[in-house]
Design a protein around this motif. Structure first.
Motif, short mmCIF file in Angstrom:
data_model
loop_
_atom_site.label_atom_id
_atom_site.label_comp_id
_atom_site.label_asym_id
_atom_site.label_seq_id
_atom_site.Cartn_x
_atom_site.Cartn_y
_atom_site.Cartn_z
N ALA A 22 32.33 -6.50 6.50
CA ALA A 22 33.51 -7.24 6.96
C ALA A 22 34.22 -6.48 8.09
O ALA A 22 34.60 -7.08 9.10
CB ALA A 22 34.47 -7.46 5.79
N ILE A 23 34.40 -5.18 7.91
CA ILE A 23 35.04 -4.39 8.95
C ILE A 23 34.20 -4.38 10.23
O ILE A 23 34.73 -4.54 11.34
CB ILE A 23 35.32 -2.96 8.45
CG1 ILE A 23 36.38 -2.98 7.35
CG2 ILE A 23 35.75 -2.04 9.60
CD1 ILE A 23 36.56 -1.66 6.63
N ALA A 24 32.90 -4.24 10.07
CA ALA A 24 32.01 -4.22 11.24
C ALA A 24 32.03 -5.57 11.95
O ALA A 24 31.97 -5.63 13.18
CB ALA A 24 30.60 -3.86 10.82
N VAL A 26 34.56 -7.71 12.10
CA VAL A 26 35.83 -7.82 12.83
C VAL A 26 35.78 -6.98 14.10
O VAL A 26 36.15 -7.44 15.19
CB VAL A 26 37.01 -7.42 11.93
CG1 VAL A 26 38.29 -7.28 12.74
CG2 VAL A 26 37.19 -8.40 10.80
N VAL A 27 35.31 -5.74 13.99
CA VAL A 27 35.22 -4.86 15.16
C VAL A 27 34.26 -5.43 16.19
O VAL A 27 34.55 -5.46 17.39
CB VAL A 27 34.81 -3.43 14.74
CG1 VAL A 27 34.49 -2.58 15.96
CG2 VAL A 27 35.89 -2.78 13.90
N GLY A 28 33.10 -5.91 15.73
CA GLY A 28 32.13 -6.50 16.65
C GLY A 28 32.66 -7.76 17.32
O GLY A 28 32.39 -8.00 18.50
N TYR A 29 33.42 -8.55 16.58
CA TYR A 29 33.99 -9.77 17.15
C TYR A 29 35.03 -9.44 18.22
O TYR A 29 35.05 -10.05 19.29
CB TYR A 29 34.62 -10.61 16.04
CG TYR A 29 35.19 -11.92 16.52
CD1 TYR A 29 34.35 -13.00 16.79
CD2 TYR A 29 36.56 -12.07 16.71
CE1 TYR A 29 34.86 -14.19 17.23
CE2 TYR A 29 37.08 -13.27 17.15
CZ TYR A 29 36.24 -14.33 17.41
OH TYR A 29 36.75 -15.52 17.85
N ILE A 30 35.89 -8.47 17.91
CA ILE A 30 36.93 -8.08 18.87
C ILE A 30 36.31 -7.47 20.12
O ILE A 30 36.73 -7.78 21.25
CB ILE A 30 37.94 -7.11 18.21
CG1 ILE A 30 38.77 -7.86 17.17
CG2 ILE A 30 38.84 -6.47 19.24
CD1 ILE A 30 39.65 -6.98 16.30
N GLN A 31 35.33 -6.62 19.93
CA GLN A 31 34.68 -5.97 21.07
C GLN A 31 33.67 -6.89 21.76
O GLN A 31 33.24 -6.60 22.88
CB GLN A 31 33.96 -4.70 20.61
CG GLN A 31 34.88 -3.62 20.08
CD GLN A 31 35.78 -3.06 21.17
OE1 GLN A 31 35.38 -2.90 22.32
NE2 GLN A 31 37.02 -2.77 20.79
N GLY A 32 33.25 -7.95 21.09
CA GLY A 32 32.26 -8.86 21.66
C GLY A 32 30.87 -8.24 21.72
O GLY A 32 30.10 -8.53 22.64
N PHE A 34 27.52 -7.45 19.28
CA PHE A 34 26.84 -7.59 18.00
C PHE A 34 26.23 -6.27 17.53
O PHE A 34 26.11 -6.04 16.32
CB PHE A 34 25.73 -8.65 18.10
CG PHE A 34 24.97 -8.82 16.83
CD1 PHE A 34 25.54 -9.48 15.76
CD2 PHE A 34 23.70 -8.30 16.68
CE1 PHE A 34 24.85 -9.63 14.57
CE2 PHE A 34 23.01 -8.44 15.50
CZ PHE A 34 23.58 -9.12 14.44
N VAL A 35 25.90 -5.40 18.44
CA VAL A 35 25.30 -4.11 18.08
C VAL A 35 26.28 -3.28 17.26
O VAL A 35 25.88 -2.62 16.29
CB VAL A 35 24.84 -3.35 19.34
CG1 VAL A 35 24.33 -1.97 18.99
CG2 VAL A 35 23.77 -4.13 20.07
N LEU A 36 27.55 -3.32 17.58
CA LEU A 36 28.56 -2.63 16.77
C LEU A 36 28.59 -3.18 15.35
O LEU A 36 28.72 -2.43 14.38
CB LEU A 36 29.94 -2.75 17.41
CG LEU A 36 30.19 -1.93 18.66
CD1 LEU A 36 31.58 -2.25 19.21
CD2 LEU A 36 30.07 -0.46 18.35
N THR A 37 28.48 -4.49 15.22
CA THR A 37 28.45 -5.12 13.90
C THR A 37 27.25 -4.63 13.11
O THR A 37 27.36 -4.27 11.94
CB THR A 37 28.40 -6.65 14.03
OG1 THR A 37 29.52 -7.08 14.79
CG2 THR A 37 28.40 -7.32 12.68
#
Length: 82
Positions: A22-24, A26-32, A34-37
Motif C-alpha cells: 500500500a505504501i509503495a 501511494v509513493v509510486g502513484y505520486i512519483q508516477g 511503477f518501478v518504485l511501486t
C-alpha cells in the motif's frame, strides 16, 4: 513450529506485504513511477519472508503434544510369541 505459530507467521507475512504494498503504491502513484511501486513491494516481500519462514522461537510457544503410538508394540509382541 506449532499451529498457533503458523497462524502468527501467516498473519505477520500478510500484514507486512499489504502494508509495504500500500505504501509503495501511494509513493509510486505520486512519483508516477511503477518501478518504485515494485521495489517497495519487493522489499516488503523479502522482509516478510525473512520474518515468517525461519522457525523463530516466537513461533514455538505452544508445545504440540503428540499421542502415543497405538498398536505397534502390541503387534510386535504378538508376532514374537508366534
Amino acid at each position: 513450529m506449532d499451529y498457533k505459530g503458523q497462524k502468527l507467521a501467516e498473519y505477520i507475512y500478510s500484514f507486512i506485504v499489504i502494508l509495504f504494498g500500500a505504501i509503495a503504491w501511494v509513493v509510486g502513484y505520486i512519483q508516477g513511477d511503477f518501478v518504485l511501486t515494485f521495489y517497495g513491494w519487493a522489499i516488503g516481500l523479502a522482509l516478510s519472508l525473512l520474518v515468517s519462514i525461519p522457525d523463530w522461537p516466537m513461533f514455538n510457544r505452544n508445545k504440540v503434544v503428540w499421542l502415543e503410538e497405538v498398536g505397534r508394540s502390541n503387534a510386535t509382541k504378538a508376532n514374537k510369541s508366534k
